[in-house]
Design a protein around this motif. Structure first.
Motif, mmCIF file in Angstrom:
data_model
loop_
_atom_site.group_PDB
_atom_site.id
_atom_site.type_symbol
_atom_site.label_atom_id
_atom_site.label_comp_id
_atom_site.label_asym_id
_atom_site.label_seq_id
_atom_site.Cartn_x
_atom_site.Cartn_y
_atom_site.Cartn_z
ATOM 1 N N ASP A 5 0.838 -1.194 0.000
ATOM 2 C CA ASP A 5 0.000 0.000 0.000
ATOM 3 C C ASP A 5 0.880 1.253 0.000
ATOM 4 O O ASP A 5 0.635 2.215 0.733
ATOM 5 N N ALA A 8 -0.431 4.854 -0.536
ATOM 6 C CA ALA A 8 -1.004 5.573 0.600
ATOM 7 C C ALA A 8 0.082 6.331 1.352
ATOM 8 O O ALA A 8 -0.076 7.505 1.692
ATOM 9 N N MET A 313 -9.277 -7.230 1.151
ATOM 10 C CA MET A 313 -8.345 -6.420 1.932
ATOM 11 C C MET A 313 -8.270 -6.912 3.375
ATOM 12 O O MET A 313 -7.171 -7.039 3.943
ATOM 13 N N ASP A 317 -5.113 -8.518 5.360
ATOM 14 C CA ASP A 317 -4.661 -7.865 6.590
ATOM 15 C C ASP A 317 -4.454 -8.894 7.705
ATOM 16 O O ASP A 317 -3.493 -8.808 8.484
ATOM 17 N N SER A 324 -5.061 -1.830 -0.255
ATOM 18 C CA SER A 324 -6.159 -0.885 -0.055
ATOM 19 C C SER A 324 -7.224 -1.099 -1.115
ATOM 20 O O SER A 324 -7.048 -1.873 -2.057
ATOM 21 N N THR A 325 -8.325 -0.388 -0.935
ATOM 22 C CA THR A 325 -9.395 -0.419 -1.937
ATOM 23 C C THR A 325 -9.508 0.914 -2.671
ATOM 24 O O THR A 325 -10.443 1.129 -3.423
ATOM 25 N N ALA A 328 -6.328 6.584 0.211
ATOM 26 C CA ALA A 328 -6.336 6.580 1.671
ATOM 27 C C ALA A 328 -7.180 7.720 2.223
ATOM 28 O O ALA A 328 -7.775 7.599 3.302
ATOM 29 N N SER A 331 -10.646 6.438 2.839
ATOM 30 C CA SER A 331 -10.813 5.201 3.589
ATOM 31 C C SER A 331 -11.903 5.367 4.632
ATOM 32 O O SER A 331 -12.133 6.433 5.181
#
Length: 392
Positions: A5, A8, A313, A317, A324-325, A328, A331
């Protein structure tokens, strides 16, 4: 933890940290605006960083305005430039795209609410922008005076030919102001104010191994922008408030390193991205969003049919893998990505998307581990989703 990620944020580069620690150890630094010795010592730290950023991005030191990060730099460019154009009685409408980061998109939306003309160019299913379409929009609407586009898309990883955009726009109206959000481009592709032929470029420190809370708007030295922060004449009146000395110092070092090492960083990232892409397609039949030919080298936006991106995700994790989707900054908001919706994806398909963004430090073993975790997680998520559908 395996970090995929990096769009981000990035870890603080040890060399940047060392430079900042060395500065923290000094006890001769005061307020950079003070005229006495301690103030002059602090001012020299800031001006040294300004020279570093200017040299790296091919502009003059007086064309660097330090900010708190990419969002403020984008806001200052879009809001500040448009409002300054209006004050000068010049065309002040904004030409942009539906793919922009929220830092640009929200600023444009604010101007639109204030009555500024706004035009959004079309994009195709891969998120590509046609320079000729940009030129035609500008030709059709003489009230447009500012164009704001990203050099690299934050979700898709698309890299754009900024010089071609600039040439097409200036062929129609040479005096049009062009702002480029280079937050996701710096350190991955060459970034240059002069070679691109643009007027403003936004950058952020924590995307390139620099400190959080640092950024800059790079521009022509005499370009007028309306300040958003009032109460001081710092940064030549463009950005009031006492400068963040240590963050600015760290930014200068990070920018210098990112530009010097950009070719080698990109070569490594491209190799890891190719490894990841091959595995995603061969082992998981992933759907890939974005331009597979013109990209920054580190980003893949993928989807697995029948799997909510949020669940993918979360599953990763739990395995110690960060993805991520989307942006950030957005989010915590479960909604279909505006970027993917602009590409023509349905809300359901857009919600299946996951963004994987690597760095030059990502290893082959880490990519293999991510592929193994996905090979385990995706069928489980699909099975659970099908059972839920059958039950309903």
């Amino acid at each position: 933890m395996i970090d995929l990620d990096h769009n981000a944020t990035t870890p603080l580069d040890p060399r940047v940290r060392a430079a900042m620690v060395e500065l923290w150890a000094r006890d001769d630094l005061g307020n950079p605006s003070s005229p006495h010795g301690r103030g002059r010592a602090a001012r020299e730290v800031i001006e040294a960083a300004r020279r570093r950023v200017a040299a790296a991005l091919h502009t003059e030191p007086l064309g660097v305005t330090f900010t708190s990060g990419g969002t403020e730099a984008d806001n200052l460019a879009v809001l500040g430039a448009a409002r300054a154009l209006r004050e000068q009685g010049r065309p002040c409408g904004v030409l942009t795209s539906p793919l922009e980061h929220p830092a640009v998109g929200a600023a444009v939306a604010r101007l639109e609410r204030e009555g500024f003309p706004v035009e959004r160019v079309s994009v195709d299913a891969q998120g590509r922008i046609d320079p000729d379409d940009l030129a035609q929009r500008l030709r059709d609407r003489p009230e447009l005076g500012l164009c704001s586009l990203a050099a690299a898309n934050h979700e898709l990883g698309n890299a754009y030919d900024v010089a071609a955009f600039s040439a097409a726009l200036r062929a129609v109206r040479p005096q049009v102001l062009i702002h480029v959000d280079a937050v996701q481009a710096l350190g991955k592709v060459p970034v240059s104010l002069t070679e691109w032929g643009v007027d403003l470029v936004s950058i952020s420190g924590h995307k390139i191994g620099g400190p959080v809370g640092s950024g800059a708007l790079v521009h022509h030295r005499n370009l007028r922008v309306e300040p958003m922060l009032c109460g001081g004449q710092q940064e030549r009146g463009r950005r009031g408030g006492t400068e963040g000395l240590w963050a600015i110092h760290g930014l200068g070092v990070a920018v210098e390193l990112a530009v010097a090492e950009q070719p080698s960083r990109r070569a490594t990232m491209v190799a890891r991205r190719a490894q990841l892409l091959q595995g995603l397609c061969a082992r998981l039949g992933a759907r890939i969003h974005g331009d597979l030919e013109h990209h920054v080298g580190n980003t893949l936006n993928v989807a697995f049919e029948g799997c909510a991106g949020e669940l993918v995700m979360m599953a990763l994790d739990l395995e110690g893998i960060a993805v991520s989707t989307g942006a950030a900054c957005s989010s915590g908001v479960l909604q279909a990505s505006p970027v993917l919706r602009a590409l023509g994806q349905s809300p359901q398909r857009a919600l299946e998307a996951v963004r994987l963004s690597i760095s030059a430090s990502t290893t082959e073993a880490e990519i293999d581990a991510v592929l193994a975790a996905l090979t385990d997680a995706v069928p489980r998520i699909r099975h659970a989703a099908s059972k839920e559908t059958d039950a309903s």
